[in-house]
Motif scaffolding. Sequence first.
Motif, PDB file in Angstrom:
ATOM      1  N   GLU A  91      34.090  16.419  38.118  1.00 40.28           N
ATOM      2  CA  GLU A  91      34.997  16.642  36.987  1.00 40.28           C
ATOM      3  C   GLU A  91      34.969  18.106  36.531  1.00 40.28           C
ATOM      4  O   GLU A  91      36.011  18.698  36.245  1.00 40.28           O
ATOM      5  CB  GLU A  91      34.605  15.729  35.819  1.00 40.28           C
ATOM      6  CG  GLU A  91      34.887  14.267  36.111  1.00 40.28           C
ATOM      7  CD  GLU A  91      34.242  13.325  35.092  1.00 40.28           C
ATOM      8  OE1 GLU A  91      34.807  12.253  34.881  1.00 40.28           O
ATOM      9  OE2 GLU A  91      33.177  13.669  34.536  1.00 40.28           O
ATOM     10  N   THR A  92      33.774  18.678  36.470  1.00 38.17           N
ATOM     11  CA  THR A  92      33.698  20.079  36.045  1.00 38.17           C
ATOM     12  C   THR A  92      34.288  20.990  37.121  1.00 38.17           C
ATOM     13  O   THR A  92      34.933  21.989  36.804  1.00 38.17           O
ATOM     14  CB  THR A  92      32.243  20.494  35.743  1.00 38.17           C
ATOM     15  OG1 THR A  92      31.425  20.204  36.871  1.00 38.17           O
ATOM     16  CG2 THR A  92      31.705  19.749  34.538  1.00 38.17           C
ATOM     17  N   ALA A  93      34.125  20.617  38.396  1.00 41.19           N
ATOM     18  CA  ALA A  93      34.673  21.439  39.484  1.00 41.19           C
ATOM     19  C   ALA A  93      36.197  21.441  39.442  1.00 41.19           C
ATOM     20  O   ALA A  93      36.839  22.436  39.783  1.00 41.19           O
ATOM     21  CB  ALA A  93      34.170  20.924  40.833  1.00 41.19           C
ATOM     22  N   ALA A  94      36.788  20.327  39.023  1.00 38.04           N
ATOM     23  CA  ALA A  94      38.244  20.211  39.026  1.00 38.04           C
ATOM     24  C   ALA A  94      38.884  20.866  37.802  1.00 38.04           C
ATOM     25  O   ALA A  94      40.091  21.089  37.778  1.00 38.04           O
ATOM     26  CB  ALA A  94      38.637  18.734  39.089  1.00 38.04           C
ATOM     27  N   GLY A 114      29.714  26.399  23.893  1.00 42.70           N
ATOM     28  CA  GLY A 114      30.174  27.759  24.155  1.00 42.70           C
ATOM     29  C   GLY A 114      30.566  28.425  22.858  1.00 42.70           C
ATOM     30  O   GLY A 114      30.266  27.924  21.773  1.00 42.70           O
ATOM     31  N   SER A 115      31.291  29.535  22.956  1.00 44.00           N
ATOM     32  CA  SER A 115      31.582  30.307  21.752  1.00 44.00           C
ATOM     33  C   SER A 115      32.441  29.516  20.771  1.00 44.00           C
ATOM     34  O   SER A 115      32.248  29.605  19.558  1.00 44.00           O
ATOM     35  CB  SER A 115      32.270  31.620  22.140  1.00 44.00           C
ATOM     36  OG  SER A 115      33.420  31.352  22.898  1.00 44.00           O
ATOM     37  N   HIS A 116      33.379  28.733  21.282  1.00 48.16           N
ATOM     38  CA  HIS A 116      34.220  27.950  20.374  1.00 48.16           C
ATOM     39  C   HIS A 116      33.364  26.947  19.589  1.00 48.16           C
ATOM     40  O   HIS A 116      33.493  26.830  18.374  1.00 48.16           O
ATOM     41  CB  HIS A 116      35.316  27.231  21.164  1.00 48.16           C
ATOM     42  CG  HIS A 116      36.164  26.329  20.320  1.00 48.16           C
ATOM     43  ND1 HIS A 116      37.121  26.819  19.457  1.00 48.16           N
ATOM     44  CD2 HIS A 116      36.191  24.987  20.194  1.00 48.16           C
ATOM     45  CE1 HIS A 116      37.699  25.806  18.833  1.00 48.16           C
ATOM     46  NE2 HIS A 116      37.147  24.681  19.264  1.00 48.16           N
ATOM     47  N   TYR A 132      39.937  25.248  33.575  1.00 49.36           N
ATOM     48  CA  TYR A 132      39.881  25.910  32.270  1.00 49.36           C
ATOM     49  C   TYR A 132      38.457  26.073  31.752  1.00 49.36           C
ATOM     50  O   TYR A 132      38.247  26.671  30.705  1.00 49.36           O
ATOM     51  CB  TYR A 132      40.727  25.150  31.246  1.00 49.36           C
ATOM     52  CG  TYR A 132      40.435  23.674  31.149  1.00 49.36           C
ATOM     53  CD1 TYR A 132      41.160  22.753  31.902  1.00 49.36           C
ATOM     54  CD2 TYR A 132      39.422  23.195  30.324  1.00 49.36           C
ATOM     55  CE1 TYR A 132      40.891  21.396  31.831  1.00 49.36           C
ATOM     56  CE2 TYR A 132      39.156  21.844  30.237  1.00 49.36           C
ATOM     57  CZ  TYR A 132      39.889  20.946  30.993  1.00 49.36           C
ATOM     58  OH  TYR A 132      39.618  19.612  30.913  1.00 49.36           O
ATOM     59  N   LEU A 133      37.463  25.555  32.475  1.00 49.35           N
ATOM     60  CA  LEU A 133      36.075  25.722  32.037  1.00 49.35           C
ATOM     61  C   LEU A 133      35.629  27.168  32.227  1.00 49.35           C
ATOM     62  O   LEU A 133      36.088  27.842  33.144  1.00 49.35           O
ATOM     63  CB  LEU A 133      35.150  24.815  32.858  1.00 49.35           C
ATOM     64  CG  LEU A 133      35.107  23.337  32.475  1.00 49.35           C
ATOM     65  CD1 LEU A 133      34.190  22.588  33.429  1.00 49.35           C
ATOM     66  CD2 LEU A 133      34.641  23.163  31.048  1.00 49.35           C
ATOM     67  N   PRO A 134      34.713  27.645  31.359  1.00 48.59           N
ATOM     68  CA  PRO A 134      34.201  29.002  31.583  1.00 48.59           C
ATOM     69  C   PRO A 134      33.482  29.096  32.938  1.00 48.59           C
ATOM     70  O   PRO A 134      32.974  28.099  33.445  1.00 48.59           O
ATOM     71  CB  PRO A 134      33.229  29.217  30.419  1.00 48.59           C
ATOM     72  CG  PRO A 134      33.060  27.914  29.743  1.00 48.59           C
ATOM     73  CD  PRO A 134      34.155  27.001  30.176  1.00 48.59           C
ATOM     74  N   ALA A 135      33.473  30.306  33.505  1.00 44.81           N
ATOM     75  CA  ALA A 135      32.929  30.486  34.847  1.00 44.81           C
ATOM     76  C   ALA A 135      31.466  30.055  34.935  1.00 44.81           C
ATOM     77  O   ALA A 135      31.012  29.590  35.984  1.00 44.81           O
ATOM     78  CB  ALA A 135      33.083  31.953  35.262  1.00 44.81           C
ATOM     79  N   ASP A 136      30.733  30.209  33.847  1.00 51.05           N
ATOM     80  CA  ASP A 136      29.303  29.877  33.875  1.00 51.05           C
ATOM     81  C   ASP A 136      29.039  28.448  33.388  1.00 51.05           C
ATOM     82  O   ASP A 136      27.964  28.154  32.876  1.00 51.05           O
ATOM     83  CB  ASP A 136      28.522  30.875  33.016  1.00 51.05           C
ATOM     84  CG  ASP A 136      28.922  30.793  31.540  1.00 51.05           C
ATOM     85  OD1 ASP A 136      29.988  30.196  31.250  1.00 51.05           O
ATOM     86  OD2 ASP A 136      28.190  31.326  30.696  1.00 51.05           O
TER      87      ASP A 136
END
Length: 147
Positions: A100-103, A129-131, A106-110
């Motif tokens: 799911e995270t791979a697909a 994350g920052s948000h 829009y997720l941050p690169a890290d």
Amino acid sequence: MLGPLVRYLRFMGYDTLAATELGPGGPREDSELLRLAATEGRVLLTRDRELASRGGLLVDGDDVLGQVAALFRAGLVEPVLRLDRCSRCNTLLRPARPDETAAATYLPADHASRTVVCCDTCGRLYWAGSHADRLAERLERASDRNG
Ligand SMILES: [Zn+2]
């Protein structure tokens, strides 16, 4: 009308229903909303003074953090970001799977080093994350407000 507050309550982990989300056939009359709240042990938040006088809790103002602060002062919420419930649909979140995270482009690169959680109902992903940090800070400030 309380849409932002509904999302914030879910960010804080509270099981929250909005009258507008109850759908066709759902309760629309005030008396039905009051009955549903009583049956399910919910606090009925409303902007309607008449409904508040019949057993709801009046929410004043248009500033969502002011509303959160008022609920905190009333002893109803702890303004802490929990990120365990979908802000869009109220479903409890579970850890996201690697596929799911791979697909999710829009997720941050890290994202591999972050906590990523997923909503099974609407498929939305949430991550630390920052948000989320900014949201947590805003909630923390809400508990310092005096009105
Ligand atoms: Zn969802």
